[in-house]
Design an enzyme around this catalytic site. Structure first.
Site, PDB file in Angstrom:
ATOM      1  N   THR A  60       1.761   7.015   0.338  1.00 21.05           N
ATOM      2  CA  THR A  60       0.877   5.924  -0.093  1.00 21.05           C
ATOM      3  C   THR A  60       1.021   5.613  -1.579  1.00 21.05           C
ATOM      4  O   THR A  60       1.482   6.461  -2.352  1.00 21.05           O
ATOM      5  CB  THR A  60      -0.589   6.336   0.167  1.00 21.05           C
ATOM      6  OG1 THR A  60      -1.442   5.205  -0.053  1.00 21.05           O
ATOM      7  CG2 THR A  60      -1.036   7.456  -0.758  1.00 21.05           C
ATOM      8  N   SER A 106       0.809  -1.217   0.000  1.00 24.75           N
ATOM      9  CA  SER A 106       0.000   0.000   0.000  1.00 24.75           C
ATOM     10  C   SER A 106       0.843   1.269   0.000  1.00 24.75           C
ATOM     11  O   SER A 106       0.297   2.371  -0.014  1.00 24.75           O
ATOM     12  CB  SER A 106      -0.914   0.005   1.232  1.00 24.75           C
ATOM     13  OG  SER A 106      -0.162   0.176   2.411  1.00 24.75           O
ATOM     14  N   THR A 122      -1.916   3.019   3.557  1.00 26.67           N
ATOM     15  CA  THR A 122      -1.123   4.238   3.585  1.00 26.67           C
ATOM     16  C   THR A 122      -0.353   4.222   4.888  1.00 26.67           C
ATOM     17  O   THR A 122      -0.712   3.493   5.801  1.00 26.67           O
ATOM     18  CB  THR A 122      -2.079   5.459   3.594  1.00 26.67           C
ATOM     19  OG1 THR A 122      -2.770   5.512   2.363  1.00 26.67           O
ATOM     20  CG2 THR A 122      -1.372   6.781   3.831  1.00 26.67           C
ATOM     21  N   THR A 136      -5.695   7.579   7.028  1.00 22.25           N
ATOM     22  CA  THR A 136      -5.617   6.489   6.054  1.00 22.25           C
ATOM     23  C   THR A 136      -7.057   6.095   5.734  1.00 22.25           C
ATOM     24  O   THR A 136      -7.975   6.424   6.481  1.00 22.25           O
ATOM     25  CB  THR A 136      -4.863   5.267   6.628  1.00 22.25           C
ATOM     26  OG1 THR A 136      -5.527   4.823   7.819  1.00 22.25           O
ATOM     27  CG2 THR A 136      -3.421   5.609   6.982  1.00 22.25           C
ATOM     28  N   GLY A 137      -7.233   5.373   4.655  1.00 25.06           N
ATOM     29  CA  GLY A 137      -8.584   4.932   4.303  1.00 25.06           C
ATOM     30  C   GLY A 137      -9.087   5.625   3.058  1.00 25.06           C
ATOM     31  O   GLY A 137      -8.302   6.194   2.290  1.00 25.06           O
ATOM     32  N   ARG A 188      -5.489   9.464 -10.758  1.00 27.08           N
ATOM     33  CA  ARG A 188      -6.257   9.742  -9.537  1.00 27.08           C
ATOM     34  C   ARG A 188      -5.319  10.226  -8.414  1.00 27.08           C
ATOM     35  O   ARG A 188      -4.276   9.651  -8.167  1.00 27.08           O
ATOM     36  CB  ARG A 188      -6.966   8.458  -9.100  1.00 27.08           C
ATOM     37  CG  ARG A 188      -7.792   8.566  -7.811  1.00 27.08           C
ATOM     38  CD  ARG A 188      -7.072   7.980  -6.618  1.00 27.08           C
ATOM     39  NE  ARG A 188      -7.950   7.849  -5.445  1.00 27.08           N
ATOM     40  CZ  ARG A 188      -7.505   7.555  -4.237  1.00 27.08           C
ATOM     41  NH1 ARG A 188      -6.231   7.342  -4.024  1.00 27.08           N
ATOM     42  NH2 ARG A 188      -8.337   7.458  -3.225  1.00 27.08           N
ATOM     43  N   VAL A 189      -5.714  11.300  -7.771  1.00 27.51           N
ATOM     44  CA  VAL A 189      -4.968  11.801  -6.615  1.00 27.51           C
ATOM     45  C   VAL A 189      -5.837  11.583  -5.383  1.00 27.51           C
ATOM     46  O   VAL A 189      -7.001  11.967  -5.363  1.00 27.51           O
ATOM     47  CB  VAL A 189      -4.654  13.310  -6.780  1.00 27.51           C
ATOM     48  CG1 VAL A 189      -3.980  13.856  -5.528  1.00 27.51           C
ATOM     49  CG2 VAL A 189      -3.770  13.538  -8.001  1.00 27.51           C
ATOM     50  N   GLY A 190      -5.271  10.941  -4.384  1.00 22.76           N
ATOM     51  CA  GLY A 190      -6.021  10.692  -3.146  1.00 22.76           C
ATOM     52  C   GLY A 190      -5.879  11.839  -2.167  1.00 22.76           C
ATOM     53  O   GLY A 190      -5.467  12.948  -2.520  1.00 22.76           O
ATOM     54  N   ASP A 191      -6.196  11.547  -0.918  1.00 23.92           N
ATOM     55  CA  ASP A 191      -6.110  12.583   0.110  1.00 23.92           C
ATOM     56  C   ASP A 191      -4.689  12.772   0.637  1.00 23.92           C
ATOM     57  O   ASP A 191      -4.341  13.861   1.127  1.00 23.92           O
ATOM     58  CB  ASP A 191      -7.045  12.249   1.288  1.00 23.92           C
ATOM     59  CG  ASP A 191      -6.739  10.890   1.914  1.00 23.92           C
ATOM     60  OD1 ASP A 191      -6.259   9.987   1.195  1.00 23.92           O
ATOM     61  OD2 ASP A 191      -6.987  10.724   3.120  1.00 23.92           O
ATOM     62  N   GLY A 246      -9.781   7.889   0.571  1.00 24.84           N
ATOM     63  CA  GLY A 246      -9.310   9.258   0.402  1.00 24.84           C
ATOM     64  C   GLY A 246     -10.377  10.206  -0.100  1.00 24.84           C
ATOM     65  O   GLY A 246     -10.403  11.383   0.276  1.00 24.84           O
TER      66      GLY A 246
HETATM   67  N1  ASP Z   1      -6.026   7.433   1.763  1.00 24.83           N
HETATM   68  C1  ASP Z   1      -5.336   6.780   0.684  1.00 24.83           C
HETATM   69  C2  ASP Z   1      -5.939   7.205  -0.603  1.00 24.83           C
HETATM   70  O1  ASP Z   1      -7.139   7.348  -0.679  1.00 24.83           O
HETATM   71  C3  ASP Z   1      -5.378   5.320   0.715  1.00 24.83           C
HETATM   72  C4  ASP Z   1      -5.398   4.655   2.048  1.00 24.83           C
HETATM   73  O2  ASP Z   1      -5.091   5.223   3.044  1.00 24.83           O
HETATM   74  O3  ASP Z   1      -5.734   3.489   2.128  1.00 24.83           O
HETATM   75  O4  ASP Z   1      -5.208   7.326  -1.552  1.00 24.83           O
END
Ligand code: ASP
Length: 376
Positions: free
Chosen positions: A243, A105, A225, A276-277, A253-256, A279
């Site tokens: 991450t 990850s 992450t 994490t999680g 794609r850009v996450g958080d 985004g």
């Molecule tokens: N937050 C991260 C994202 O959405 C991924 C993750 O934390 O699992 O890119």
């Protein structure tokens, strides 16, 4: 004061924690009093998380991270004890995970995008200077957090993305490497071959089989992450999040994680937060900023993280993202550390979640509070 006997401080009036959630929260807070486990070279059970005032007269060196950062927090503390700035320490800590091929990850070995290309996101923030740096969708660079730190230190910008971020890393001597491990490539092929019966990609099958490519077993398109925040010997705070993002994401794609205020935030007067999680849910709520602001207003780290979970739940309006009770069917975790050295974390759906904390006395895993009990 022991967590089990501690009274939970009422939230400020604008809090929207629902009564039922509040009940869960109180229950979890009590549970959080039991440090889940210790780890590291010199582990020591340090007792209740909510007794940090008993642990520290003022915040001593401390580092927190998502659960996958047990080595990370120990490394950060080791560096801080030898005089490192918190920013250098947290980045060195997450580098251990970025270079680990077994963590699919983060960094090298991360699961790729839908085209089989590993694209990484990372951001850092430095409390004493209020500066931030980040890279998004960077390819071929094993340590995106180091590049994010260079954006902070060696540019007048905050975000670099894609090709430009890679060129900037190369300019600073980073090798461009293949980050796709065999393990990650095989996972990607399995995903691609099992997505649909309507395309030409076929998973292994027998001559008599029909409906080839229909999902025979669930494919976990996991999120994952690492976030790490720390306070150094000078009493300064910094943080990092890094991450490979959502597995098999749409390219670009850009996450958080690389977005300041979403995947992380810190303020030297208040503390730090990271996530994490899922985004997308965090991006729409800038929850790390929210958590720091809630701590500024007086919430404990755990209360502030629960407020962020509740905010996301309140803003999750689409049926496709809800369970049968209208609650988010996804998860986001938050981790927070204030300048007194108090720590806390929470997730939307949980019960067994933990995060890592280290001090010079050693490391421990601490329970995450939660808004909704998993399967409950
Ligand atoms: N937050 C991260 C994202 O959405 C991924 C993750 O934390 O699992 O890119």
């Amino acid at each position: 004061m022991n967590k089990q006997t501690e009274e939970v401080k009422p939230l400020a009036p604008e809090s929207k924690i629902q009564p039922s959630s509040r009940r869960d929260f109180l229950k979890t807070s009590t549970m959080a009093g039991i440090a889940a486990a210790t780890f590291g070279a010199a582990p020591r059970v340090v007792g209740a998380v909510s007794a940090p005032t008993a642990l520290y007269k003022k915040a001593g060196p401390i580092a927190i991270s998502s659960r996958n950062g047990q080595g990370t927090v120990l490394k950060a503390i080791e560096m801080i004890q030898s005089g490192a700035d918190a920013l250098d320490a947290v980045v060195a800590g997450v580098n251990l995970v970025e270079e680990d091929p077994e963590d699919t990850s983060v960094g090298y070995g991360g699961l790729p995008n839908a085209n089989g290309v590993v694209q990484l996101d990372s951001a850092v923030m430095h409390g004493p200077t209020c500066r931030a740096g980040s890279v998004a969708c960077i390819e071929g660079i094993k340590y995106p957090s180091k590049v994010a730190k260079l954006v902070l230190e060696r540019t007048d910008h905050v975000n670099l993305m894609g090709k430009g971020a890679q060129e900037f890393a190369a300019m600073h001597g980073f090798p461009i490497e293949n980050l796709l491990t065999e393990k990650a490539r095989k996972e990607w092929v399995r995903w691609k071959e099992n997505m649909s019966t309507m395309d030409e990609y076929l998973p292994p099958h027998k001559p008599g089989d029909k409906g080839i490519g229909a999902l025979s077993e669930p494919i976990h398109r996991h999120w994952g992450t690492i976030h790490c925040s720390a306070i150094d010997l000078a009493g300064n705070i910094s943080c990092v999040t890094t991450t490979s993002g959502l597995a098999f994401k749409i390219p670009g794609r850009v996450g958080d994680s690389p977005i300041i205020g979403a995947g992380l935030y810190c303020d030297n007067e208040v503390g730090a937060a990271g996530s994490t999680g899922r985004g997308e849910a965090n991006l729409e709520n800038l929850a790390s900023f929210l958590i720091v602001e809630r701590m500024r207003a007086g919430d404990s780290p755990e209360q502030a993280c629960l407020v962020a979970c509740q905010r996301i739940a309140d803003h999750t309006k689409l049926a496709r993202l809800q369970d049968s009770m209208g609650r988010p069917d996804f998860n986001v975790q938050f981790y927070a550390l204030n300048m007194k050295g108090e720590v806390g974390g929470a997730e939307i759906r949980g019960g067994n979640g933990t995060f890592a904390v280290a001090t010079p006395e050693g490391g421990r895993l601490v329970k995450l509070a939660y808004l909704y009990k998993n399967n409950g």
